[in-house]
Write an enzyme that holds these catalytic residues in place. Structure first.
Site, PDB file in Angstrom:
ATOM      1  N   LYS A  90       4.173  27.701 -31.937  1.00 42.23           N
ATOM      2  CA  LYS A  90       3.970  27.414 -30.571  1.00 42.23           C
ATOM      3  C   LYS A  90       4.039  28.949 -29.814  1.00 42.23           C
ATOM      4  O   LYS A  90       3.208  29.094 -28.786  1.00 42.23           O
ATOM      5  CB  LYS A  90       4.780  26.382 -30.087  1.00 42.23           C
ATOM      6  CG  LYS A  90       6.264  26.767 -29.945  1.00 42.23           C
ATOM      7  CD  LYS A  90       6.846  27.407 -28.622  1.00 42.23           C
ATOM      8  CE  LYS A  90       8.311  27.722 -29.038  1.00 42.23           C
ATOM      9  NZ  LYS A  90       8.991  28.133 -27.682  1.00 42.23           N
TER      10      LYS A  90
ATOM     11  N   THR B 155       5.631  25.437 -23.752  1.00 37.37           N
ATOM     12  CA  THR B 155       5.570  27.028 -23.650  1.00 37.37           C
ATOM     13  C   THR B 155       4.245  27.424 -23.084  1.00 37.37           C
ATOM     14  O   THR B 155       4.515  28.420 -22.570  1.00 37.37           O
ATOM     15  CB  THR B 155       6.061  27.230 -25.022  1.00 37.37           C
ATOM     16  OG1 THR B 155       6.968  26.874 -25.575  1.00 37.37           O
ATOM     17  CG2 THR B 155       6.013  28.912 -25.266  1.00 37.37           C
TER      18      THR B 155
END
Length: 331
Positions: free
Chosen positions: A191, A248
């Site tokens: 991620k 994120t």
């Protein structure tokens, strides 16, 4: 429970120590800088990270790793991923024989392409069942401020995962257990790379369609790699997969997104690093993740292009063109 050691006084280590303290645990943070440790001891605040956040009275700090670790039933590892192996070589003599080792790190080791739990097992010479991975949408500034969040404590030994779950349960932190360590770690590592791409797209003024595409196709390539390495595909639909990826990519608190934005505005990696001032794990991990994917014959086109931008000097617009003009196929 005896005290908990948190090794690393950065933003996530400090926020995690606060959670532990608020959950009623006695915590000693290890900082490599005595000035930071002294600040925590004397003022109850980390002078470098979150100077406005008061830490619980149960939290103290030291620059002596042996002192921090001695007697700790839980040892939390919160250092940059590429420094873990070297640090553990120094810390290993101080570890209690049955201590649970908790990894907060979200990266893949350069050179070996090992996940962080694998590095812990090797460098600390401990069995796999003593390692628990904490991963999820855990942006440190929000957690330090007591904003509600959830996370995953993943370990092959459910007793140890539950031990960690109990140690971090507070009115603002809701942890879940999971036994899929591989999936939890890969979700957390990849991620960061996708968030770099998202930040680049944001800085280039691209629309929500392509940013949503980066998230969904980024999740698809993460899951492909995970399945090749034995992860449960359902893990990637959970907190340590989709949850962490969305958080994120979306948040301005994300170092990786912020770093990507600077690259998208034409800054070099060196200029972006100087401006961000903290470790953006995806910059280094994209190399290791690319190598891990190639080793397992897994196609990861977004990761490949992020690596080219970060380490080969490719123009982000060229990288986007390559992604958009790949051969069409079924989803």
């Amino acid at each position: 429970m005896s005290h908990v050691a948190v090794l690393g006084a950065g933003s996530w280590g400090t926020a995690f120590a606060k959670v532990l303290g608020d959950a009623g645990r006695d915590v000693t943070i290890w900082s490599r800088r005595e000035t930071v440790a002294a600040g925590i001891r004397e003022t109850g605040r980390n002078p470098h990270y979150f100077p406005d956040v008061r830490l619980p009275e149960r939290v103290t700090a030291t620059a002596d790793a042996g002192k921090a670790i001695a007697g700790a039933e839980i040892v939390v590892l919160a250092v940059p991923s590429q420094t873990l192996r070297g640090n553990l070589a120094d810390w290993r003599p101080f570890l209690e024989s049955d201590a649970t080792l908790v990894s907060l790190m979200k990266g893949i080791e350069l050179g070996t392409t090992k996940r962080m739990s694998e590095v812990v097992i090797e460098a600390a010479n401990v069995p796999a069942d003593r390692v628990v991975v904490v991963s999820g949408p855990n942006l440190a500034p929000e957690i330090a401020a007591g904003q509600p969040a959830a996370t995953v404590a993943a370990g092959i030994d459910l007793r140890r995962a539950t031990l960690v779950q109990d140690a971090i349960t507070t009115p603002y932190m809701r942890p879940y257990t999971n036994d899929d360590v591989v999936g939890a770690e890969l979700g957390g590592a990849v991620k960061n790379v996708i968030a770099l791409a998202y930040g680049i797209a944001e800085a280039m003024g691209l629309g929500d369609n392509i940013k949503a595409t980066l998230i969904t196709r980024g999740l698809a390539e993460t899951a492909r790699l995970g399945v090749a390495l034995g992860a449960d595909p359902l893990t990637f639909a959970g907190l340590s997969g989709l949850g962490d990826l969305v958080g994120t990519c979306h948040s301005p608190y994300s170092r990786n997104r912020t770093f990507g934005e600077r690259l998208g505005r034409g800054e070099t990696v060196e200029q972006a690093q100087a401006a961000v001032g903290q470790t953006a794990e995806g910059v280094k991990s994209c190399l290791a993740i690319r190598d891990l994917a190639r080793k397992n014959n897994v196609e990861m086109p977004i990761t490949e292009q992020v690596e080219r931008v970060c380490h080969e000097g490719a123009d982000p617009r060229e990288a986007l063109t390559i992604l958009m003009t790949r051969t069409t196929k079924a989803e």
